[in-house]
Design an enzyme around this catalytic site. Sequence first.
Site, PDB file in Angstrom:
ATOM      1  N   GLU A 273      -0.040  29.700  56.151  1.00 30.87           N
ATOM      2  CA  GLU A 273      -0.582  30.741  55.220  1.00 30.87           C
ATOM      3  C   GLU A 273      -1.301  31.903  56.324  1.00 30.87           C
ATOM      4  OE1 GLU A 273      -2.873  29.932  51.725  1.00 30.87           O
ATOM      5  OE2 GLU A 273      -4.604  29.401  53.320  1.00 30.87           O
ATOM      6  N   ILE A 274      -0.909  32.972  56.089  1.00 27.94           N
ATOM      7  CA  ILE A 274      -1.771  34.055  56.890  1.00 27.94           C
ATOM      8  C   ILE A 274      -2.176  35.059  55.765  1.00 27.94           C
ATOM      9  CG2 ILE A 274      -1.536  36.026  58.522  1.00 27.94           C
ATOM     10  CD1 ILE A 274       1.095  34.806  59.756  1.00 27.94           C
TER      11      ILE A 274
END
Length: 387
Positions: A273-274
């Site tokens: 995830e960013i």
Amino acid sequence: MALAFFYQVLLLVRQNPIPSSLGDTAGTWSIANGQNHLMPIINDPAKPQKYLAGNTTSTSDSNSLLRAAIVALVRNSELDGIRATIRQVEDRFNREFGYPYILLNDEVFTKEFRDSVRAVTKAKVYFGQLPKKHWGLSPFVTEKKVKAALERNKDRYLYGGSYSYRLMCRYQSGFIHKHPLLANLDYYWRMEPGVKYYCNLPYDPFRFMRDNNIVYGYTITPTEIKKTVETLWDATRKWMLENPELLPERSFIQWVVNEKSEYTRCHFWSNFEIVDLSFYRSAAYESYFQHLDRAGGFFYERWGDAPVHSIAASMLLRKEQIHWFEDIGYHHPGYTHCPNKPEMHRNCICNKNSDVMYTGKCGLRFANVSDIGKDQALELAHLPDHK
């Protein structure tokens, strides 16, 4: 030519986004054997700037890195796996940018671990130990009931009897963004040992998120195992009804709950995830996490950080604030995403037939549902989950 020149300039002016002191962040560093132990006060960062159409290089900071890092929670025993992951991230993306890595552990990293990791990257690497108050049994559960739950669930699903797995899920859900090594960051990219990155990424995803006002980025969307989250949506409904003032006027909550108030169990697989960290630092997210922690499901069931992050993102963000990094080919044991569009796949080395995203239930649902208003979201919260 212009793009190549841009990358050369980035390398020449590479800056360290984590200063040696906390600057305007309250608190001071306390370093021992390369570990950081003091928890400072975290100030909410500025919101991402609006995207300027057709202009990607005119901002005043176009030649500098954003306040971002690539972060992993990892054990000393996972040295080979994390070295392999970092090497892939370097080859696919980071050798052109030089974003720092932050590696966290509930124990002190060994010298062999630190030296071996630094040997596979020229980027700065920071090693941190978790504050003890963030890694342990929740104060809202009892040891006796947790032991009984582990025994009851040990054969029901993967990690059903694992205490350490539950500690990890709780930490990733409510505490990783509070670690002092992340205090001065605006964004983080989560990575894990033993995963695979299949595609070259010729642009900065942090800058892409900032310029497009994106808060949460993902690659894969599976469904959660039903037995692990038997009461998660019910706990979420209660929080919504108790805290309507914390809900946005419109949200993407229809992705995780259908019109009958049935929890879809769709989630963003958070091993990648960013994220714009202002989201996890927000009053709404913190309130939601505290509510879940008091409910006890991290230990009595096996609530994972992936469904927790996903429900929170869907409940508190609009669809346009969530982005599928379709061009990032990715594999974590269990699922693979391999881009099938020619302009993307030519940058990748993966089998398009192994992909789960283009035909998967949750990927299709993401494409087909839209935002709804707060009143409609609260109506769904009032309905019982018929499961």
